[in-house]
Structure formats: C-alpha cells, structure tokens
Design an enzyme around this catalytic site. Sequence first.
Site, mmCIF file in Angstrom:
data_model
loop_
_atom_site.group_PDB
_atom_site.id
_atom_site.type_symbol
_atom_site.label_atom_id
_atom_site.label_comp_id
_atom_site.label_asym_id
_atom_site.label_seq_id
_atom_site.Cartn_x
_atom_site.Cartn_y
_atom_site.Cartn_z
ATOM 1 N N THR A 311 -76.051 -17.659 -33.202
ATOM 2 C CA THR A 311 -75.682 -17.393 -34.599
ATOM 3 C C THR A 311 -76.758 -16.567 -35.295
ATOM 4 O O THR A 311 -76.462 -15.635 -36.054
ATOM 5 C CB THR A 311 -75.466 -18.710 -35.354
ATOM 6 O OG1 THR A 311 -74.447 -19.477 -34.685
ATOM 7 C CG2 THR A 311 -75.042 -18.467 -36.792
ATOM 8 N N GLN A 341 -68.747 -18.132 -35.326
ATOM 9 C CA GLN A 341 -69.926 -17.704 -36.085
ATOM 10 C C GLN A 341 -70.141 -16.194 -35.951
ATOM 11 O O GLN A 341 -70.259 -15.674 -34.838
ATOM 12 C CB GLN A 341 -71.181 -18.439 -35.612
ATOM 13 C CG GLN A 341 -71.135 -19.948 -35.803
ATOM 14 C CD GLN A 341 -70.699 -20.691 -34.566
ATOM 15 O OE1 GLN A 341 -69.781 -20.267 -33.869
ATOM 16 N NE2 GLN A 341 -71.354 -21.807 -34.281
ATOM 17 N N GLN A 363 -66.443 -16.763 -40.716
ATOM 18 C CA GLN A 363 -67.316 -17.928 -40.594
ATOM 19 C C GLN A 363 -68.781 -17.489 -40.631
ATOM 20 O O GLN A 363 -69.176 -16.562 -39.928
ATOM 21 C CB GLN A 363 -67.030 -18.677 -39.287
ATOM 22 C CG GLN A 363 -67.855 -19.953 -39.131
ATOM 23 C CD GLN A 363 -67.449 -20.782 -37.922
ATOM 24 O OE1 GLN A 363 -66.366 -20.605 -37.374
ATOM 25 N NE2 GLN A 363 -68.306 -21.695 -37.506
ATOM 26 N N ASP A 364 -69.584 -18.159 -41.489
ATOM 27 C CA ASP A 364 -71.032 -17.916 -41.558
ATOM 28 C C ASP A 364 -71.373 -16.499 -42.039
ATOM 29 O O ASP A 364 -72.245 -15.841 -41.481
ATOM 30 C CB ASP A 364 -71.690 -18.162 -40.197
ATOM 31 C CG ASP A 364 -71.648 -19.620 -39.777
ATOM 32 O OD1 ASP A 364 -71.150 -20.436 -40.552
ATOM 33 O OD2 ASP A 364 -72.112 -19.923 -38.671
ATOM 34 N N ASP A 385 -67.955 -22.321 -44.050
ATOM 35 C CA ASP A 385 -69.415 -22.394 -44.270
ATOM 36 C C ASP A 385 -70.003 -21.011 -44.520
ATOM 37 O O ASP A 385 -71.063 -20.662 -43.982
ATOM 38 C CB ASP A 385 -70.112 -23.027 -43.056
ATOM 39 C CG ASP A 385 -69.541 -24.391 -42.694
ATOM 40 O OD1 ASP A 385 -68.957 -25.049 -43.569
ATOM 41 O OD2 ASP A 385 -69.684 -24.789 -41.524
ATOM 42 N N ARG A 444 -69.981 -28.657 -47.626
ATOM 43 C CA ARG A 444 -70.112 -29.854 -46.794
ATOM 44 C C ARG A 444 -71.551 -29.925 -46.282
ATOM 45 O O ARG A 444 -72.224 -28.893 -46.149
ATOM 46 C CB ARG A 444 -69.100 -29.863 -45.654
ATOM 47 C CG ARG A 444 -69.180 -28.662 -44.709
ATOM 48 C CD ARG A 444 -68.126 -28.758 -43.627
ATOM 49 N NE ARG A 444 -68.245 -27.669 -42.655
ATOM 50 C CZ ARG A 444 -67.907 -27.787 -41.372
ATOM 51 N NH1 ARG A 444 -67.438 -28.938 -40.918
ATOM 52 N NH2 ARG A 444 -68.025 -26.766 -40.544
ATOM 53 N N TRP A 446 -74.373 -29.878 -43.999
ATOM 54 C CA TRP A 446 -74.766 -29.495 -42.646
ATOM 55 C C TRP A 446 -75.934 -30.342 -42.153
ATOM 56 O O TRP A 446 -76.013 -30.705 -40.989
ATOM 57 C CB TRP A 446 -75.124 -28.008 -42.656
ATOM 58 C CG TRP A 446 -75.499 -27.433 -41.333
ATOM 59 C CD1 TRP A 446 -75.112 -27.862 -40.099
ATOM 60 C CD2 TRP A 446 -76.331 -26.290 -41.112
ATOM 61 N NE1 TRP A 446 -75.660 -27.058 -39.119
ATOM 62 C CE2 TRP A 446 -76.406 -26.086 -39.708
ATOM 63 C CE3 TRP A 446 -77.020 -25.411 -41.953
ATOM 64 C CZ2 TRP A 446 -77.141 -25.047 -39.148
ATOM 65 C CZ3 TRP A 446 -77.740 -24.376 -41.391
ATOM 66 C CH2 TRP A 446 -77.798 -24.199 -40.010
#
Length: 540
Positions: A311, A341, A363-364, A385, A444, A446
Amino acid sequence: MITKPAMALASFFLFLVLLPSLEALPPSSGEQTFSTQALMKLVCTNVENQDSCFSKLQNSFENMETPKPKSVLGAAMRHTLNEVRQALQIMTGFNTLSFSYREQMAIEDCKELLDFSLSELAWSLAEMKKIREGDRNAQYQGNLKAWLSAALSNQDTCLEGFEGTDRRLENFIRGSLKQVTQLIDNVLALYTQLHSLPFKPSRNHTSQNQSSKFPKWITDGDQELLSKSPQGMHIDAIVALDGSGHYQTITDAIYAAPSYSNRRYIIYVKKGVYRENIDMKKKKTNIMLVGDGMGATVVTGNRNFMQGWTTFRTATVAVSGKGFIARDMTFRNTAGPEKHQAVALRVDSDQSAFFRCSMEGHQDTLYAHSLRQFYRECNIYGTIDFIFGNGAAALQNCKIYTRVPLPLQKVTITAQGRKDPNQSTGFSIQDSYIFASQPTYLGRPWKQYSRTVFMNTYMNGLVQPRGWLEWYGNFALGTLWYGEYKNYGPGASPSGRVKWPGYHIISDSSTATFFTAGRFIDGRSWLPGTGIKFSSGLSN
C-alpha cells in the site's frame, strides 16, 4: 496495539510520585539516584534486554553529577537512535533475491521507514539540545510530539507491508523491530510526562510565532506565492508535455531540484496529463508544485495492491521532504475498486500544505501517513477508508465525494491510525462538505486510539444515521476519540449516532477549539508562511 501490562502502569505511577521532587533534590541525595533509576526504569519498560538498556543509559551519566529528567530523556533518545540504526543495518543486510516481489518491496519500505524514524528522532534530539541551551523561543513542543508520534508509527507501516507474505519473514521482522518500537513508545510517554517541567518554553511565544517565527524551511516571501499566477512568480523550473518547458516529466524536474534546499524551489507544471509515479524523497525539501488547476494539471497512475505493490508504494505521488506545498493540481489513481488499496497521494512531509488540489481514487485515496499536514479547498474522492493514515491532518473548506464500491462493501470516509494515546495525531475536518453518492459512514477505527472529528461540516442525506462503523466487533470502541461539532445538513443529525464510549457529540467550543488548525497542527506557527488562507479557530 497491545495494551501495556500492569508493570508499565506501575512505573508510570512511581514516576509521577517522584516527578515533583526531581529538580529539588540536592546533588548528594541518595534519593536523586533512586529517582534517576526510576526514570530509566520507565525508559526501559517492556524492553527485552533491560540490563543492556539500563547499562547504556547509565553510561550517558558517567560524567554527570546530578542527572535531571531532561538528561534522561536525551539519553533515551540517543539510545533509541542507536537501536534504530541497528535495525536498519539488519534490513540492509538482507539478500532480497531469495524473497518474493512483495517481500522485497516490503523490505525496501522498512528501510525507508526506519530512515524516517532516524530523522525524526535526530530532529527531536537536536531540539532537545536547543532547549538545554536556553532557546526559549524554539517551536519545539509541537515539533517533538509530531516527530516522536511519526517515529512510533513507521514500524507499524513496515510490518503492514508483509500482508499476505510468508509469516516466518514477517515474524522475524516483527522481532527485529520490537525493541525499537517499545523504546520509541517509552520515549514518547516520558516526553509527555516531562513536558511541564522547567525546561518547557514560556507560553507567550505563540503570538511571536504567528507574526514572525516560521520554520527554517519556510521563507519570508512564501506568503505571496498563493496570490500570484504562475506567470507572476519566480519559477525555478517549468514542466511541459509539449517540450516548451525545461522538462517533460515532473520526476525529472524534482530530480534536478536542489537537495535540502534552504529556500522555496518552485516547479510550474503546465496543463496536461502526466502519467508517472513520483516519489519525492525526504532530501527534497521546500519544494512547491504549481499547476494550472484541478483537472487541468493531472498526475495519474494505477499502481495497486493486487499488482503486488505494498500500500505504501501504490501512491501515484509520494512526498516526504519537509515543507512541501502543492497548488492547483490533481493527483489520481485509476486502479478502480476491484484492485483494492490504490493510493493517489501519500504524505510524509512535515508542515506540508495543499491548496485547490484534487485527490482521486477509490480505496485508500489520500494516505496522510505521518506528520503535520494541511488541506484547503481540496476535493477528495473515494470508496473505502479513502482518507487514512496516522498523520496530524487538518482539512478546511474541502469537498468529499464518495464513489461506487464493490458489491457488499460499505463506504467509509476515514480510517485514522493512531496507535498510542500519547501520539498527537488525528484528522480534523472543518467547514467542509460531504457529497455522498452511496450510503456512507464517517469513519472506522483502524488502530486502537483512532481520532477523527468533523466540525461545521455539511453532510448530505446519504451519510448514515449512525454515522460511524466498527472495524471489527468491539475493537477500539472505548479507546478511540471520534467527535462531531455543529455539523449540518440532512445527514448530520446527532440523534441516531453510535453510542460508543469513545464517540462524542461536542457541545462546548473549548473542546472543539483543540481540533482547529491553529492548535491541532500548530498552524499559527507555520501556516502564515505558506501563503495559504486558513482559519486558525472555529467559524462558529
């Protein structure tokens, strides 16, 4: 994060009992020696080889008749620096040819991240020396917390790179980093306890900082940069796809830029779509990228986790040098939701700022990995996220857009990664706008002490009534710190929000003020020098 055992808590209580008398005891007092031993015990708490730890700390005091708490902290930092160097030597000694591609990449991540920790600890130690020399105006308190917080998190990122690889290698790396991580954790805890002792600077330096004291890597003329068009600036390099500039790629322009620059180095990137991955190393300080506008000057890539990248390495653009500024740019990762990711922008640049920039991915998308960051009038797009990391990041007047995730996925805006209660990290989203196109959650947890607040922010009707989502089960629900303050719009009603112990409907302005850019990222001391408009406090 693993909770410290009772022994650590006992050390803390012992330390707090002894703390008031540390400076007052006479040089010949036997209690002074005991107090120093108690401090060293705190530094060496949970370290595997405690005898070695004590011995190395004790050697630092051989020529010191009456060691004081700040001396113990300095010695602890030097010892920790040496341990990080040893861990880095272990990583450097690997014969990576025997490992898979992802394992090789994870090892390279670890080497760079340990190098980050070396720098952050060295900066902290240098700041401590300035304090001992009586530099009462040093902007050190926020600096030390920010740098030590980042140094603590880097080892976690290293280990995260081994996801899906041979567990034996991961466990070996974890063992190699265990002592480093514990020492940094203890140093941060010790600093947090000591910061109110007499070597703390006077509290009246903030107003001086606001008007005149900027970090060394921010020049006096920077405040003019954001009000000028590129044609009105002193441009050091021009990038243009059509060959009309000095370079045709941004990577080449950055490579040619001076290392450890003492002045702002401005690279003007003309409109166009630049298909490249940019990794701006920590030696490239004080760089500013200026584009022709969001959607006009675009840097794009498609690196993603499913291709074998960690990532950390999927970022289309990664910036690590101090004092980075970007204006009127788009950073994009086109991998799509099925590739999981896929980072558009990763930031490890302390006191960095982004103005009228767009971060686009799924994502990310935005990896606010570490250190202090500021985003003003930016657009951020994603699914899962998509604002994540363990930096101290403040976003103002930004627009947050959600995209369509994979089937059965739930859209979550933030996943903040604070792992220790002493870290000064978290996300503050203020005076912004959430335009959700899917059922959306604000965040949320992590990591164990995840911290995120939304203040004076518009939320449309697709922000779900409960607001926030669990990571798994009851993990971190009592240790996280999530808050909302005077948000508005159809998705902002507090009545249906989660009832977690760590969730707060903020009702008083004093609590909310803690999370403003002026305080949370020490913005009054450095944002004026960037030239970017910002609100130091609350809008209402």
